[in-house]
Scaffold this motif. Sequence first.
Motif, mmCIF file in Angstrom:
data_model
loop_
_atom_site.group_PDB
_atom_site.id
_atom_site.type_symbol
_atom_site.label_atom_id
_atom_site.label_comp_id
_atom_site.label_asym_id
_atom_site.label_seq_id
_atom_site.Cartn_x
_atom_site.Cartn_y
_atom_site.Cartn_z
ATOM 1 N N ILE A 38 29.019 37.176 -36.428
ATOM 2 C CA ILE A 38 27.929 36.228 -36.240
ATOM 3 C C ILE A 38 27.054 36.723 -35.095
ATOM 4 N N GLY A 39 25.760 36.556 -35.271
ATOM 5 C CA GLY A 39 24.835 36.987 -34.234
ATOM 6 C C GLY A 39 23.437 36.501 -34.533
ATOM 7 N N HIS A 40 22.499 36.915 -33.689
ATOM 8 C CA HIS A 40 21.102 36.526 -33.896
ATOM 9 C C HIS A 40 20.211 37.743 -33.665
ATOM 10 N N ASN A 41 18.932 37.586 -34.011
ATOM 11 C CA ASN A 41 18.002 38.712 -33.932
ATOM 12 C C ASN A 41 17.368 38.888 -32.553
ATOM 13 N N GLY A 42 17.654 38.014 -31.602
ATOM 14 C CA GLY A 42 17.138 38.164 -30.240
ATOM 15 C C GLY A 42 15.673 37.808 -30.073
ATOM 16 N N LEU A 43 15.051 37.245 -31.097
ATOM 17 C CA LEU A 43 13.621 36.925 -31.022
ATOM 18 C C LEU A 43 13.417 35.471 -30.606
ATOM 19 N N GLY A 44 12.266 35.197 -30.043
ATOM 20 C CA GLY A 44 11.913 33.836 -29.651
ATOM 21 C C GLY A 44 12.230 33.578 -28.192
ATOM 22 N N SER A 45 11.598 32.538 -27.648
ATOM 23 C CA SER A 45 11.858 32.200 -26.256
ATOM 24 C C SER A 45 13.218 31.523 -26.154
ATOM 25 N N GLY A 46 13.920 31.824 -25.107
ATOM 26 C CA GLY A 46 15.248 31.232 -24.923
ATOM 27 C C GLY A 46 16.190 31.617 -26.031
ATOM 28 N N ASN A 47 16.284 32.914 -26.324
ATOM 29 C CA ASN A 47 17.091 33.326 -27.463
ATOM 30 C C ASN A 47 18.588 33.437 -27.159
ATOM 31 N N GLY A 48 18.982 33.429 -25.890
ATOM 32 C CA GLY A 48 20.406 33.482 -25.556
ATOM 33 C C GLY A 48 21.121 32.261 -26.102
ATOM 34 N N TRP A 49 22.382 32.457 -26.495
ATOM 35 C CA TRP A 49 23.103 31.386 -27.166
ATOM 36 C C TRP A 49 24.566 31.416 -26.752
ATOM 37 N N PHE A 50 25.119 30.267 -26.366
ATOM 38 C CA PHE A 50 26.540 30.162 -26.068
ATOM 39 C C PHE A 50 27.206 29.519 -27.282
ATOM 40 N N LEU A 51 28.098 30.267 -27.932
ATOM 41 C CA LEU A 51 28.769 29.796 -29.146
ATOM 42 C C LEU A 51 30.210 29.437 -28.815
ATOM 43 N N HIS A 88 33.653 31.073 -27.608
ATOM 44 C CA HIS A 88 33.546 30.682 -26.193
ATOM 45 C C HIS A 88 32.859 31.771 -25.356
ATOM 46 N N ARG A 89 31.784 32.346 -25.897
ATOM 47 C CA ARG A 89 31.064 33.402 -25.176
ATOM 48 C C ARG A 89 29.572 33.323 -25.468
ATOM 49 N N TRP A 90 28.820 34.023 -24.627
ATOM 50 C CA TRP A 90 27.375 34.134 -24.809
ATOM 51 C C TRP A 90 27.046 35.209 -25.839
ATOM 52 N N LEU A 91 26.015 34.947 -26.622
ATOM 53 C CA LEU A 91 25.364 35.949 -27.453
ATOM 54 C C LEU A 91 23.972 36.068 -26.848
ATOM 55 N N ASP A 92 23.858 36.936 -25.864
ATOM 56 C CA ASP A 92 22.650 36.988 -25.035
ATOM 57 C C ASP A 92 22.578 38.354 -24.358
ATOM 58 N N GLN A 93 21.432 38.997 -24.463
ATOM 59 C CA GLN A 93 21.266 40.315 -23.843
ATOM 60 C C GLN A 93 21.289 40.243 -22.323
ATOM 61 N N GLY A 94 21.054 39.058 -21.759
ATOM 62 C CA GLY A 94 21.024 38.920 -20.306
ATOM 63 C C GLY A 94 22.248 38.215 -19.720
ATOM 64 N N GLN A 95 23.235 37.907 -20.521
ATOM 65 C CA GLN A 95 24.438 37.199 -20.071
ATOM 66 C C GLN A 95 25.685 37.941 -20.551
ATOM 67 N N ASP A 96 26.815 37.647 -19.912
ATOM 68 C CA ASP A 96 28.115 38.144 -20.362
ATOM 69 C C ASP A 96 28.056 39.665 -20.510
#
Length: 177
Positions: free
Chosen positions: A56-69, A88-96
Amino acid sequence: NAGTEADVFISVYGERGDTGSRQLLRSQKSKKFLKGQTDIFAVEAVHLGCLYKIVIGHNGLGSGNGWFLEKVVIEDPITDLDYTFLCHRWLDQGQDDGKIARELPVTDASTFPGSKLKLVGRRTWAAEKWKFQKGITLQFYNRLTRGFICLYPDNTVDALGDKKNKHGKVFSMWMYA
């Protein structure tokens, strides 16, 4: 800031194949992937058998794209089983660790949730309880020695295998590791 506006994709893997990457488009909520919200999606696919992982993941586009799942739960309408995939982790280029996609294995306990585990246990015990009755001698055929290994009621074991045991029955037993 734990939700995302990015496009989210999932691939589900089972013993009979996988779904391929699917975008999660229509949630039962008006706005999807908000912090603290549970979103429900219908994904059409052939029956995959027992599930073992998702990606599972996302395309990283849009404002506020980081996501904690927190987790993903997949309900199988054919077997009526629920499969849980903990994140229980971030899916975010700027986190984790900076990843925007995660491979998640199924959580073992989800294979037989609650009452299903009790039902499986009762059925297994009903089929196997005869082995534990007083006075029973268990015999297993050893293909290597071509003899029987006996477990006696007095807790002794004949591991050499009596090749001339007239009461022994041959059963096939397969063990996978």
